[in-house]
Each structure stands twice: as C-alpha cells, then as structure tokens.
Scaffold this motif. Structure first.
Motif, short mmCIF file in Angstrom:
data_model
loop_
_atom_site.label_atom_id
_atom_site.label_comp_id
_atom_site.label_asym_id
_atom_site.label_seq_id
_atom_site.Cartn_x
_atom_site.Cartn_y
_atom_site.Cartn_z
N TYR A 83 0.82 -1.21 0.00
CA TYR A 83 0.00 0.00 0.00
C TYR A 83 0.86 1.27 0.00
N GLY A 86 2.48 1.31 -3.71
CA GLY A 86 1.46 1.43 -4.74
C GLY A 86 1.86 0.84 -6.08
N LYS A 91 -2.12 3.07 -4.33
CA LYS A 91 -1.41 3.59 -3.16
C LYS A 91 -2.43 4.02 -2.11
N ASN A 92 -2.17 3.62 -0.86
CA ASN A 92 -3.08 4.00 0.21
C ASN A 92 -2.26 4.14 1.49
N LEU A 95 -3.84 2.83 4.83
CA LEU A 95 -3.71 1.38 5.03
C LEU A 95 -2.24 0.98 5.26
N ALA A 96 -1.32 1.65 4.59
CA ALA A 96 0.11 1.37 4.80
C ALA A 96 0.45 1.62 6.26
#
Length: 198
Positions: A83, A86, A91-92, A95-96
């Motif tokens: 995450y 990405g 890509k987040n 959440l990463a």
C-alpha cells in the motif's frame, strides 16, 4: 550416447523441480485454506512475486490479509509495503500506516523504521519529528537495523526530534558503518567524525 544421458538427467531434474514446486504450492494452499497464518503469508508471497507461479497481486493481498488478521507480522508488513509503494495496487497511505503499525506492534522492526519515515516526512500521518526519532531509535536498538542506526545517529548529531547529543550520535553512526551501511561511512568521512574519537 553420453549427451543423451546428460539430456535425460537434466530433463528429469527439471521435471522433479516443477513437480516439487507444484506440490509445495498445493501444500501451502491446503494449509492456508485450513487457516494456517504462516501458510497464508507464504501463499501471498508466492502470488506477489514474479516467479514460476502466476503473479496475481489481488490474490496475494487476499492471503496476506487473512494472515495479518491472525497477527502474522510478515504479512502485515508486506501489506504495508504494497500500500505504501502502490506498485500494481492503488497507493493508500492510511492502510500502509495501519499495517506497518500492526507489524511494529508484533515486533517487526523494519516496520518501525517505515513508521519513522512516514512521521518524518508527514506521509499518511501528521509530520512529527520526535515520533519519527522514537521509531528510528526503536528500529536501531531493538531491530539492529543499520539504516535505523544511521538515522538515529544523524538526528542525535544535529538534534532533530531529540536533544542534541554529538557523542551518542557518533556512536550510532559508527555502529551503522560497522554493519556495512555505506551512507554512514560517507557521512563519517564528510563530517570528519574520526576527530571525535579518543
């Protein structure tokens, strides 16, 4: 005659490797379906890499999540990386951060370093240099990570996110280059830190 024998031997070895890999995937699949968190992580890893198996990031994420739900730290870290970077997945940073934080709580010190970077750069979280320093130091002291030793050392050296402590900073930087971290050696020579040694 000898060439034929060599060809047959090579073919048999090749076929046995293929069968072993197929059987190993089946074994992991059965264990993963039965709820084994380590097997779920390994299966996720198989699907996330370019190798003999068909790469499928969605399937990898599915298995990583199942393992992370059971507090498998490698799976939580793998999700954090996916995450964060990405690559082949959206890509987040939220959440990463969530998965890096979970992995850190479970004792994955590479995740501590990643959290340090996120706090230092204000990526996915509010920028906080002191919190970044604390994560880097944790990764250096508990995880023995050379890059974390270097980061901790330079922050102590300059007084970033912590009280300035040049001797302590130099010790961390020296530990990092003794571990083979090239950037630490470059910094050591550039700043002429050898002059502080007894």
């Amino acid at each position: 005659m000898r060439n034929d024998m060599i060809k047959k031997t090579v073919t048999l070895i090749f076929l046995s490797i293929i069968c072993f890999n197929a059987n190993s995937q089946i074994t992991f699949m059965r264990a993963a379906q039965d709820g084994d968190a380590n097997a779920q992580y390994k299966l996720g890893k198989m699907y996330s890499q370019d190798n003999k198996y068909q790469k499928n990031i969605e399937t990898a994420v599915k298995w990583y999540k199942k393992a992370a739900d059971q507090n498998q730290k490698d799976a939580a870290f793998a999700l954090g990386e996916l995450y964060y970077q990405g690559i082949e997945i959206e890509k987040n940073y939220h959440l990463a951060f969530k998965y890096f934080n979970q992995a850190d709580t479970l004792g994955m010190y590479e995740a501590s370093f990643c959290l340090g970077e996120m706090y230092e750069n204000g990526v996915g979280v509010n920028k906080n240099i002191q919190t970044a320093f604390n994560y880097y130091k944790k990764a250096a002291d508990k995880g023995n990570l050379a890059k974390a030793m270097f980061k901790t050392g330079t922050m102590l050296y300059y007084g970033q996110g912590c009280k300035k402590d040049i001797p302590k900073g130099i010790n961390y930087i020296k530990l990092a280059f003794n571990e083979g971290y090239p950037t630490a050696l470059e910094f050591w020579n550039k700043e002429e830190l050898w002059q502080y040694e007894d």
